[in-house]
Scaffold this motif. Structure first.
Motif, PDB file in Angstrom:
ATOM      1  N   GLN A  37       0.862  -1.397   0.113  1.00 61.03           N
ATOM      2  CA  GLN A  37       0.104  -0.050   0.023  1.00 61.03           C
ATOM      3  C   GLN A  37       1.006   1.102   0.047  1.00 61.03           C
ATOM      4  O   GLN A  37       1.134   2.083  -0.872  1.00 61.03           O
ATOM      5  CB  GLN A  37      -1.618  -0.196   1.322  1.00 61.03           C
ATOM      6  CG  GLN A  37      -1.937  -0.904   1.411  1.00 61.03           C
ATOM      7  CD  GLN A  37      -2.863  -0.849   2.690  1.00 61.03           C
ATOM      8  OE1 GLN A  37      -2.450   0.167   3.448  1.00 61.03           O
ATOM      9  NE2 GLN A  37      -3.804  -2.049   2.276  1.00 61.03           N
ATOM     10  N   ILE A  38       2.100   0.899   0.798  1.00 60.54           N
ATOM     11  CA  ILE A  38       2.879   2.565   0.902  1.00 60.54           C
ATOM     12  C   ILE A  38       3.591   2.889  -0.935  1.00 60.54           C
ATOM     13  O   ILE A  38       3.109   3.799  -1.382  1.00 60.54           O
ATOM     14  CB  ILE A  38       3.823   2.575   1.767  1.00 60.54           C
ATOM     15  CG1 ILE A  38       3.148   1.539   3.653  1.00 60.54           C
ATOM     16  CG2 ILE A  38       5.162   3.676   1.986  1.00 60.54           C
ATOM     17  CD1 ILE A  38       4.060   1.872   4.017  1.00 60.54           C
ATOM     18  N   ASP A  39       4.528   1.457  -1.419  1.00 58.93           N
ATOM     19  CA  ASP A  39       4.523   1.948  -2.650  1.00 58.93           C
ATOM     20  C   ASP A  39       3.345   2.137  -3.666  1.00 58.93           C
ATOM     21  O   ASP A  39       3.447   2.997  -4.349  1.00 58.93           O
ATOM     22  CB  ASP A  39       5.086   0.646  -3.206  1.00 58.93           C
ATOM     23  CG  ASP A  39       6.439  -0.185  -1.997  1.00 58.93           C
ATOM     24  OD1 ASP A  39       6.819   0.288  -1.459  1.00 58.93           O
ATOM     25  OD2 ASP A  39       6.818  -1.015  -1.625  1.00 58.93           O
ATOM     26  N   ILE A  40       2.203   1.860  -2.890  1.00 61.06           N
ATOM     27  CA  ILE A  40       1.384   2.483  -4.206  1.00 61.06           C
ATOM     28  C   ILE A  40       1.177   3.676  -4.116  1.00 61.06           C
ATOM     29  O   ILE A  40       1.025   4.263  -5.138  1.00 61.06           O
ATOM     30  CB  ILE A  40      -0.165   1.444  -4.352  1.00 61.06           C
ATOM     31  CG1 ILE A  40       0.145  -0.052  -4.328  1.00 61.06           C
ATOM     32  CG2 ILE A  40      -1.244   2.147  -4.613  1.00 61.06           C
ATOM     33  CD1 ILE A  40      -1.220  -0.835  -4.313  1.00 61.06           C
ATOM     34  N   TYR A  41       1.006   3.840  -2.710  1.00 62.70           N
ATOM     35  CA  TYR A  41       1.227   5.330  -2.883  1.00 62.70           C
ATOM     36  C   TYR A  41       2.035   6.325  -3.036  1.00 62.70           C
ATOM     37  O   TYR A  41       2.220   7.605  -3.186  1.00 62.70           O
ATOM     38  CB  TYR A  41       0.265   6.152  -1.071  1.00 62.70           C
ATOM     39  CG  TYR A  41       0.014   7.557  -0.250  1.00 62.70           C
ATOM     40  CD1 TYR A  41      -0.773   7.680  -1.034  1.00 62.70           C
ATOM     41  CD2 TYR A  41       0.836   7.601   0.391  1.00 62.70           C
ATOM     42  CE1 TYR A  41      -1.120   9.677  -0.470  1.00 62.70           C
ATOM     43  CE2 TYR A  41       0.813   9.278   0.928  1.00 62.70           C
ATOM     44  CZ  TYR A  41      -0.052   9.477  -0.119  1.00 62.70           C
ATOM     45  OH  TYR A  41      -0.573  10.978   0.657  1.00 62.70           O
ATOM     46  N   ARG A  42       2.953   5.593  -2.596  1.00 61.79           N
ATOM     47  CA  ARG A  42       4.292   7.012  -3.207  1.00 61.79           C
ATOM     48  C   ARG A  42       4.290   6.865  -4.512  1.00 61.79           C
ATOM     49  O   ARG A  42       4.877   8.033  -5.223  1.00 61.79           O
ATOM     50  CB  ARG A  42       5.623   5.816  -2.708  1.00 61.79           C
ATOM     51  CG  ARG A  42       6.602   6.869  -2.998  1.00 61.79           C
ATOM     52  CD  ARG A  42       7.698   5.459  -2.377  1.00 61.79           C
ATOM     53  NE  ARG A  42       8.120   5.667  -1.390  1.00 61.79           N
ATOM     54  CZ  ARG A  42       8.080   4.328  -0.439  1.00 61.79           C
ATOM     55  NH1 ARG A  42       8.178   3.722  -1.342  1.00 61.79           N
ATOM     56  NH2 ARG A  42       8.438   4.779   0.815  1.00 61.79           N
ATOM     57  N   THR A  43       4.170   6.094  -5.584  1.00 59.84           N
ATOM     58  CA  THR A  43       4.154   5.977  -7.019  1.00 59.84           C
ATOM     59  C   THR A  43       3.248   6.776  -7.469  1.00 59.84           C
ATOM     60  O   THR A  43       3.353   8.142  -8.347  1.00 59.84           O
ATOM     61  CB  THR A  43       3.516   4.470  -7.133  1.00 59.84           C
ATOM     62  OG1 THR A  43       5.039   3.642  -7.224  1.00 59.84           O
ATOM     63  CG2 THR A  43       3.532   5.282  -8.580  1.00 59.84           C
TER      64      THR A  43
ATOM     65  N   LEU B 196       1.806   9.863  -6.105  1.00 62.62           N
ATOM     66  CA  LEU B 196       2.112  10.609  -5.353  1.00 62.62           C
ATOM     67  C   LEU B 196       3.160  11.190  -6.367  1.00 62.62           C
ATOM     68  O   LEU B 196       3.527  12.661  -7.138  1.00 62.62           O
ATOM     69  CB  LEU B 196       3.106  11.029  -4.011  1.00 62.62           C
ATOM     70  CG  LEU B 196       2.536  11.127  -2.859  1.00 62.62           C
ATOM     71  CD1 LEU B 196       3.295  10.541  -1.500  1.00 62.62           C
ATOM     72  CD2 LEU B 196       1.189  12.468  -2.945  1.00 62.62           C
ATOM     73  N   SER B 197       4.654  10.234  -6.904  1.00 65.58           N
ATOM     74  CA  SER B 197       5.408  10.435  -7.415  1.00 65.58           C
ATOM     75  C   SER B 197       4.354  11.265  -8.916  1.00 65.58           C
ATOM     76  O   SER B 197       5.525  11.294  -9.559  1.00 65.58           O
ATOM     77  CB  SER B 197       6.275   9.287  -7.722  1.00 65.58           C
ATOM     78  OG  SER B 197       7.663   9.657  -9.180  1.00 65.58           O
ATOM     79  N   HIS B 198       3.640  10.192  -9.844  1.00 61.27           N
ATOM     80  CA  HIS B 198       3.447  10.343 -11.049  1.00 61.27           C
ATOM     81  C   HIS B 198       2.161  11.798 -10.749  1.00 61.27           C
ATOM     82  O   HIS B 198       2.412  12.714 -11.597  1.00 61.27           O
ATOM     83  CB  HIS B 198       1.875   9.229 -11.286  1.00 61.27           C
ATOM     84  CG  HIS B 198       0.898   9.697 -11.801  1.00 61.27           C
ATOM     85  ND1 HIS B 198       1.783   9.374 -13.396  1.00 61.27           N
ATOM     86  CD2 HIS B 198      -0.222  10.205 -12.088  1.00 61.27           C
ATOM     87  CE1 HIS B 198       0.281   9.974 -14.577  1.00 61.27           C
ATOM     88  NE2 HIS B 198      -0.427   9.516 -13.940  1.00 61.27           N
ATOM     89  N   GLN B 199       1.647  12.648 -10.106  1.00 58.11           N
ATOM     90  CA  GLN B 199       0.937  13.677  -9.246  1.00 58.11           C
ATOM     91  C   GLN B 199       2.454  14.408  -9.331  1.00 58.11           C
ATOM     92  O   GLN B 199       2.031  15.775  -9.915  1.00 58.11           O
ATOM     93  CB  GLN B 199       0.111  13.434  -7.484  1.00 58.11           C
ATOM     94  CG  GLN B 199      -1.141  12.628  -8.291  1.00 58.11           C
ATOM     95  CD  GLN B 199      -1.766  12.841  -6.574  1.00 58.11           C
ATOM     96  OE1 GLN B 199      -1.120  13.652  -5.598  1.00 58.11           O
ATOM     97  NE2 GLN B 199      -2.904  12.023  -7.147  1.00 58.11           N
ATOM     98  N   HIS B 200       3.428  14.286  -9.058  1.00 56.57           N
ATOM     99  CA  HIS B 200       4.010  15.506  -8.954  1.00 56.57           C
ATOM    100  C   HIS B 200       4.292  16.041 -10.468  1.00 56.57           C
ATOM    101  O   HIS B 200       4.482  16.802 -10.489  1.00 56.57           O
ATOM    102  CB  HIS B 200       5.685  15.420  -7.946  1.00 56.57           C
ATOM    103  CG  HIS B 200       6.153  15.874  -8.018  1.00 56.57           C
ATOM    104  ND1 HIS B 200       7.322  15.896  -8.456  1.00 56.57           N
ATOM    105  CD2 HIS B 200       7.187  17.396  -6.949  1.00 56.57           C
ATOM    106  CE1 HIS B 200       8.624  16.834  -8.569  1.00 56.57           C
ATOM    107  NE2 HIS B 200       8.497  17.547  -7.776  1.00 56.57           N
ATOM    108  N   GLN B 201       4.670  14.853 -10.945  1.00 55.82           N
ATOM    109  CA  GLN B 201       5.178  14.535 -12.477  1.00 55.82           C
ATOM    110  C   GLN B 201       4.034  15.825 -13.161  1.00 55.82           C
ATOM    111  O   GLN B 201       4.842  16.470 -13.927  1.00 55.82           O
ATOM    112  CB  GLN B 201       5.267  13.638 -12.833  1.00 55.82           C
ATOM    113  CG  GLN B 201       6.135  13.879 -14.389  1.00 55.82           C
ATOM    114  CD  GLN B 201       6.431  12.449 -14.937  1.00 55.82           C
ATOM    115  OE1 GLN B 201       6.287  11.358 -14.348  1.00 55.82           O
ATOM    116  NE2 GLN B 201       6.932  11.917 -16.248  1.00 55.82           N
TER     117      GLN B 201
END
Length: 207
Positions: free
Chosen positions: A9-15, A17-22
């Motif tokens: 779940q943490i990995d999915i959330y991190r991904t 966030l990274s996508h949104q940041h981009q």
């Protein structure tokens, strides 16, 4: 199993966030490109320029904002030079009549020492709120009229608001300030100081 599920779940959330940041970075780049394109036009927009419903063609994203000229405001880093002190004093006295002229000079001298001697320039304007010698109420009042550019910059007479125009010279009256605004609205843009002083009415001003 529970620990693995949490890590997943943490990995999915991190991904996410990274996508949104981009995405947000690309949106910001699009807005910046739009602003640069506006400024490159032969006929510049009147600043501040407000834009609404700017479509960037990405996931139905729309932006709105205001394009300002940073040189329409007092640059805090102009206090690196002694020539920048009096305009800042005039700005303080203009926006807060309860501050004495002596106190305004003390504040300006303190900031001059910080920038010129301690070599601590301003990076953002909100740093002013952390300087103990400046009352928080005064710093808050200054915020709409200041900027923090890396080098000393002149005031752009074409875009500066009345409050900033008053800092250009001692004894500049409200009538004279309004005259500058009226002439620039009629003439659109002053191309140079010679162009400014070529106007018979403005030539009499001691700026």
């Amino acid at each position: 199993a529970t620990a693995m599920s949490m890590r997943l779940q943490i990995d999915i959330y991190r991904t996410q966030l990274s996508h949104q940041h981009q995405q947000y970075y690309l949106y910001a780049q699009g807005i910046q490109s739009y602003a640069v394109a506006l400024l490159r036009q032969d006929k510049l927009p009147n600043l501040p320029y407000e834009f609404n419903h700017l479509s960037l063609g990405i996931n139905r994203f729309e932006a709105k904002g205001i394009l300002n000229d940073a040189q329409a405001y007092y640059n805090l880093n102009n206090l690196a030079e002694r020539d920048g002190i009096l305009p800042f004093v005039r700005l303080i006295l203009s926006i807060d009549p309860t501050i004495s002229e002596q106190r305004a000079h003390q504040i300006a001298e303190h900031l001059h020492y910080r920038i010129a001697q301690q070599r601590i320039p301003f990076v953002i304007t909100t740093e002013l709120l952390d300087i103990h010698i400046i009352p928080e109420s005064l710093a808050t009042k200054l915020m709409p009229y200041i900027t923090a550019l890396p080098e000393t910059t002149p005031i752009n007479i074409n875009t500066a608001p009345a409050t900033i125009l008053r800092t250009l010279a001692a004894g500049l009256t409200e009538q004279q300030v309004q005259m500058i605004i009226q002439v620039r609205q009629q003439q659109k843009q002053f191309k140079s100081l010679d162009d400014f002083f070529s106007n018979n009415e403005l030539a009499l001003l001691k700026i």
